[in-house]
Design an enzyme around this catalytic site. Structure first.
Site, PDB file in Angstrom:
ATOM      1  CG  HIS A  52      -0.357   0.445   2.500  1.00  0.00           C
ATOM      2  ND1 HIS A  52      -0.963   1.335   3.351  1.00  0.00           N
ATOM      3  CD2 HIS A  52       0.821   0.102   3.077  1.00  0.00           C
ATOM      4  CE1 HIS A  52      -0.194   1.523   4.406  1.00  0.00           C
ATOM      5  NE2 HIS A  52       0.890   0.778   4.276  1.00  0.00           N
ATOM      6  CB  CYS A 106       3.085   3.087   5.588  1.00  0.00           C
ATOM      7  SG  CYS A 106       3.059   1.542   6.544  1.00  0.00           S
ATOM      8  CD  GLN A 124      -6.281   1.968  10.819  1.00  0.00           C
ATOM      9  OE1 GLN A 124      -7.027   2.934  10.836  1.00  0.00           O
ATOM     10  NE2 GLN A 124      -4.990   2.054  10.518  1.00  0.00           N
ATOM     11  CB  SER A 147      -3.215   5.309   9.197  1.00  0.00           C
ATOM     12  OG  SER A 147      -3.341   4.359  10.246  1.00  0.00           O
ATOM     13  CG  HIS A 150      -4.416   3.441   3.382  1.00  0.00           C
ATOM     14  ND1 HIS A 150      -3.399   2.891   4.132  1.00  0.00           N
ATOM     15  CD2 HIS A 150      -5.248   4.035   4.277  1.00  0.00           C
ATOM     16  CE1 HIS A 150      -3.619   3.132   5.409  1.00  0.00           C
ATOM     17  NE2 HIS A 150      -4.719   3.837   5.537  1.00  0.00           N
TER      18      HIS A 150
HETATM   19  O1  LIG Z   1      -2.379   4.974  13.384  1.00  0.00           O
HETATM   20  C1  LIG Z   1      -1.547   5.156  14.342  1.00  0.00           C
HETATM   21  O2  LIG Z   1      -1.778   5.505  15.474  1.00  0.00           O
HETATM   22  C2  LIG Z   1      -0.100   4.974  14.001  1.00  0.00           C
HETATM   23  N1  LIG Z   1      -0.034   4.183  12.863  1.00  0.00           N
HETATM   24  C3  LIG Z   1      -0.187   2.761  13.106  1.00  0.00           C
HETATM   25  C4  LIG Z   1       1.102   2.082  12.804  1.00  0.00           C
HETATM   26  C5  LIG Z   1       2.335   2.622  13.179  1.00  0.00           C
HETATM   27  C6  LIG Z   1       3.497   1.934  12.850  1.00  0.00           C
HETATM   28  C7  LIG Z   1       3.416   0.732  12.156  1.00  0.00           C
HETATM   29  C8  LIG Z   1       2.167   0.230  11.777  1.00  0.00           C
HETATM   30  C9  LIG Z   1       0.994   0.889  12.105  1.00  0.00           C
HETATM   31  C10 LIG Z   1       0.138   4.732  11.610  1.00  0.00           C
HETATM   32  O3  LIG Z   1       0.097   5.916  11.413  1.00  0.00           O
HETATM   33  C11 LIG Z   1       0.307   3.793  10.528  1.00  0.00           C
HETATM   34  N2  LIG Z   1      -0.675   3.046  10.054  1.00  0.00           N
HETATM   35  C12 LIG Z   1      -0.163   2.293   9.093  1.00  0.00           C
HETATM   36  C13 LIG Z   1      -0.935   1.335   8.343  1.00  0.00           C
HETATM   37  C14 LIG Z   1      -2.317   1.478   8.247  1.00  0.00           C
HETATM   38  C15 LIG Z   1      -3.066   0.520   7.531  1.00  0.00           C
HETATM   39  C16 LIG Z   1      -2.431  -0.564   6.918  1.00  0.00           C
HETATM   40  C17 LIG Z   1      -1.044  -0.691   7.024  1.00  0.00           C
HETATM   41  C18 LIG Z   1      -0.291   0.258   7.733  1.00  0.00           C
HETATM   42  N3  LIG Z   1       1.148   2.581   8.912  1.00  0.00           N
HETATM   43  C19 LIG Z   1       1.460   3.512   9.840  1.00  0.00           C
HETATM   44  C20 LIG Z   1       2.810   4.090  10.013  1.00  0.00           C
HETATM   45  O4  LIG Z   1       2.945   5.142  10.702  1.00  0.00           O
HETATM   46  O5  LIG Z   1       3.759   3.527   9.446  1.00  0.00           O
END
Ligand SMILES: O=C(O)CN(Cc1ccccc1)C(=O)c1nc(-c2ccccc2)[nH]c1C(=O)O
Length: 156
Positions: A52, A106, A124, A147, A150
């Protein structure tokens, strides 16, 4: 009513013949469950693999990433960005992997956006729903989670 032997089966199913009765039955290749009725819809895989591209904005749950300590863009700007990235990929002006590595907010950006295999209940809800709708090789429309925005590419 489609003839049992000709029309192709929906994805993920195979036709089998019972050794004891010689009757035709149908095997779900993911769950290995069998049924007598001819399936009308594809069998859902237990897991999918997706990559993604995430574009965060100031209202993201964690408005920070490896690219930018304090993400200030608005939701509207983020949606515009992800739409433009999708256009570049669909028109082959850029590869999904390159855009993910350069532009995704991400941590998976380093892996070209690859998230590996996942089943239901791990991502999610909105992300999961879209991921499990995709066929292998298909690129989603932009979707929104807490987040950010996407686009999802199903790879397995
Ligand atoms: O939502 C939050 O409080 C923080 N996050 C969640 C997170 C943080 C680090 C690794 C994976 C997920 C993110 O913002 C996030 N969400 C994702 C995500 C969301 C949906 C599918 C896959 C990854 N990546 C990230 C990131 O920073 O790298």
């Amino acid at each position: 009513m489609s003839n049992d032997t000709e029309a192709p089966l929906p994805e993920g199913w195979e036709m089998r013949t019972s050794r004891s009765t010689g009757m035709t039955y149908f095997l779900n290749m993911y769950t290995k469950k069998s049924q007598w009725e001819r399936p009308e819809v594809p069998a859902e895989p237990g897991e999918v693999r997706c990559s993604h591209i995430l574009v965060k904005h100031s209202d993201s749950r964690r408005p920070s990433s490896w690219r930018e300590d304090h993400i200030k863009r608005t939701k509207e700007e983020a949606l515009d960005l992800i739409k433009n990235y999708r256009k570049q990929i669909v028109s082959n002006d850029a590869s999904f992997t390159d855009v993910a590595m350069k532009c995704s907010d991400c941590s998976s950006a380093k892996r070209g956006g690859d998230l590996g295999m996942f089943g239901r209940g791990q991502m999610q809800q909105a992300f999961e729903e879209e991921a499990f709708k995709l066929k292998v090789g298909q690129l989603s429309k932009p979707i929104e989670t807490e987040s950010g925005f996407h686009i999802i590419l199903r790879t397995v």
